[in-house]
Write a protein that holds these residues in place. Sequence first.
Motif, mmCIF file in Angstrom:
data_model
loop_
_atom_site.group_PDB
_atom_site.id
_atom_site.type_symbol
_atom_site.label_atom_id
_atom_site.label_comp_id
_atom_site.label_asym_id
_atom_site.label_seq_id
_atom_site.Cartn_x
_atom_site.Cartn_y
_atom_site.Cartn_z
ATOM 1 N N PHE A 42 0.828 -1.207 0.000
ATOM 2 C CA PHE A 42 0.000 0.000 0.000
ATOM 3 C C PHE A 42 0.864 1.258 0.000
ATOM 4 O O PHE A 42 1.975 1.279 0.530
ATOM 5 N N GLY A 43 0.307 2.299 -0.592
ATOM 6 C CA GLY A 43 0.865 3.632 -0.490
ATOM 7 C C GLY A 43 -0.211 4.570 0.036
ATOM 8 O O GLY A 43 -1.406 4.268 -0.052
ATOM 9 N N GLY A 44 0.196 5.700 0.579
ATOM 10 C CA GLY A 44 -0.777 6.647 1.120
ATOM 11 C C GLY A 44 -0.423 8.077 0.766
ATOM 12 O O GLY A 44 0.748 8.462 0.814
ATOM 13 N N LEU A 45 -1.420 8.853 0.393
ATOM 14 C CA LEU A 45 -1.291 10.286 0.143
ATOM 15 C C LEU A 45 -2.217 10.999 1.122
ATOM 16 O O LEU A 45 -3.438 10.815 1.071
ATOM 17 N N VAL A 46 -1.646 11.800 2.023
ATOM 18 C CA VAL A 46 -2.457 12.451 3.053
ATOM 19 C C VAL A 46 -2.105 13.931 3.133
ATOM 20 O O VAL A 46 -0.933 14.313 3.043
ATOM 21 N N PRO A 47 -3.106 14.801 3.283
ATOM 22 C CA PRO A 47 -2.846 16.244 3.371
ATOM 23 C C PRO A 47 -2.237 16.626 4.716
ATOM 24 O O PRO A 47 -2.432 15.941 5.726
ATOM 25 N N ASN A 48 -1.484 17.720 4.706
ATOM 26 C CA ASN A 48 -0.908 18.251 5.947
ATOM 27 C C ASN A 48 -1.989 19.007 6.710
ATOM 28 O O ASN A 48 -2.126 20.223 6.598
ATOM 29 N N ALA A 49 -2.776 18.266 7.446
ATOM 30 C CA ALA A 49 -3.872 18.831 8.239
ATOM 31 C C ALA A 49 -4.214 17.820 9.322
ATOM 32 O O ALA A 49 -3.724 16.681 9.295
ATOM 33 N N LEU A 50 -5.037 18.234 10.268
ATOM 34 C CA LEU A 50 -5.411 17.328 11.355
ATOM 35 C C LEU A 50 -6.060 16.068 10.803
ATOM 36 O O LEU A 50 -5.766 14.952 11.255
ATOM 37 N N TYR A 51 -6.936 16.234 9.798
ATOM 38 C CA TYR A 51 -7.582 15.057 9.195
ATOM 39 C C TYR A 51 -6.523 14.124 8.616
ATOM 40 O O TYR A 51 -6.581 12.905 8.788
ATOM 41 N N ARG A 108 -4.584 12.134 11.356
ATOM 42 C CA ARG A 108 -5.359 11.025 11.908
ATOM 43 C C ARG A 108 -5.595 9.929 10.876
ATOM 44 O O ARG A 108 -5.608 8.739 11.189
ATOM 45 N N ALA A 109 -5.761 10.341 9.621
ATOM 46 C CA ALA A 109 -5.945 9.352 8.554
ATOM 47 C C ALA A 109 -4.689 8.517 8.374
ATOM 48 O O ALA A 109 -4.769 7.294 8.178
ATOM 49 N N SER A 110 -3.515 9.133 8.426
ATOM 50 C CA SER A 110 -2.273 8.379 8.249
ATOM 51 C C SER A 110 -2.069 7.387 9.388
ATOM 52 O O SER A 110 -1.638 6.250 9.165
ATOM 53 N N TYR A 143 1.277 16.247 1.810
ATOM 54 C CA TYR A 143 1.303 17.381 0.894
ATOM 55 C C TYR A 143 0.416 18.496 1.443
ATOM 56 O O TYR A 143 -0.516 18.252 2.213
ATOM 57 N N ASP A 144 0.727 19.717 1.041
ATOM 58 C CA ASP A 144 -0.168 20.842 1.294
ATOM 59 C C ASP A 144 -1.250 20.809 0.230
ATOM 60 O O ASP A 144 -1.007 20.395 -0.905
ATOM 61 N N ARG A 145 -2.456 21.235 0.573
ATOM 62 C CA ARG A 145 -3.560 21.125 -0.382
ATOM 63 C C ARG A 145 -3.327 22.066 -1.565
ATOM 64 O O ARG A 145 -3.120 23.255 -1.411
ATOM 65 N N GLY A 146 -3.389 21.475 -2.752
ATOM 66 C CA GLY A 146 -3.145 22.220 -3.978
ATOM 67 C C GLY A 146 -2.669 21.259 -5.047
ATOM 68 O O GLY A 146 -1.972 20.278 -4.759
ATOM 69 N N ALA A 147 -3.021 21.521 -6.314
ATOM 70 C CA ALA A 147 -2.701 20.589 -7.400
ATOM 71 C C ALA A 147 -1.206 20.352 -7.511
ATOM 72 O O ALA A 147 -0.752 19.219 -7.690
ATOM 73 N N ASP A 167 -8.349 12.393 0.953
ATOM 74 C CA ASP A 167 -8.733 13.749 0.590
ATOM 75 C C ASP A 167 -9.995 13.673 -0.255
ATOM 76 O O ASP A 167 -10.525 12.581 -0.506
ATOM 77 N N GLY A 168 -10.463 14.817 -0.728
ATOM 78 C CA GLY A 168 -11.669 14.871 -1.542
ATOM 79 C C GLY A 168 -11.442 14.391 -2.967
ATOM 80 O O GLY A 168 -10.330 14.051 -3.377
ATOM 81 N N GLY A 169 -12.520 14.407 -3.746
ATOM 82 C CA GLY A 169 -12.482 13.889 -5.106
ATOM 83 C C GLY A 169 -11.559 14.649 -6.036
ATOM 84 O O GLY A 169 -10.915 14.051 -6.904
#
Length: 404
Positions: free
Chosen positions: A197-206, A209-211, A231-235, A258-260
Amino acid sequence: MAEAEATRQHGSTMGGGMMARVLTLAGALLLGACSTVVPRAPVPAPEAAPAVTTPRVDDDAVAQGLPQDVARNRVALLVPMTGTNAGVGRSLANATQLALLDTRNQQVRITTYDTAMGAAVAARRAIADGAQLILGPLLAEDVRAVAPIARAAKVPVLAYSNDAGVAGNGTYLLGYSPQQAIERVVNYAQTRGISTFGGLVPNALYGTRASTAFLRAVEQAGGRVVSLQTYDRGASDITGAVARMAKDAPYGAVLVADGGAAAATAAPLLRRASPSVQLLGTEFWNTENGIAARPALSGAWFASVSDSLYRQYAAKYRARFGAAPYRLSSLGYDSVLLVVRVARDWRVGSTFPEARLRDGDGFAGVDGPFRFGRDGVAERALEVQEIRGGQTVTVSPAPSGFGN
């Protein structure tokens, strides 16, 4: 501040072996077209009304705030009715009104308080008005403001947040837990032969906890995390995270917490690095309108509450209020179903029987069965959905109840 009330129909409590019957009850409440009565238009007053004598009001029958109500238990709904999140708040308020109408319960009176003006202020006003139970708030920061005030007054809180950090000590969370959704989709992936598995998670509280939930879920499933990138949120930021992850390819599945929009940006880049990769999402996806319409997410899996009863609820909501509900509004509907079931053991004027919330067999509603754990977070029976052909298809149904 607004109030909602309805005529009577007893709800039912959930004992052992009754989960299926309560689910049937929830479905019947939604399907009963005659259960919602549209009030008639008011009759115009005559031009010359006879003089009337104003009756004397007993001082004992009037309290500060709302008038006393000796026939119903007072419940406060704390949601944003103005401001940025007003749309979600109004949808939750409408859902509680619809649930009262459907159940025809006479023992519960719900008053709505706007948290946009200050959640703490709203909580103090609700308690001063005699509320014995609080539904909401929606946001975690509002729950933090409300919880100590409610706890001091010995008033339980059924909040709509999914932040487990605000649960406990009389505060219960109905929100969809990311930890549970991640564990469910990882376990399903493992049954399909995926072990890396790999994981991509935003730099935020969510994301934090998700990681944590992701690492724990993969370990418990006997798999291995090949790469975990933040990552920070942004393309451009998520593109960089995928580029770093590509160095660790191949991997069987990648979770995008993250979102869609973020997932759709990452998907083609992930497939370029690892063509057979399976994309995984979180409970976020089921609350996002149009998630299935993103071609880049075709074939992706995510875990969520079942939509089978929700579709019926949404149709009924639309017919009554003339607009589609927010997906989160089902939390408002189900919170009222729970209160109505408990109300048969809740003597009017007494404190809310908080111990009933910890019934081991749990409750059921539009979003399926749920029960509160020791941490006060709602444990839910989740299904796994796949995005396929512009729609979501259930590939692993939710269990009908809890095994222990």
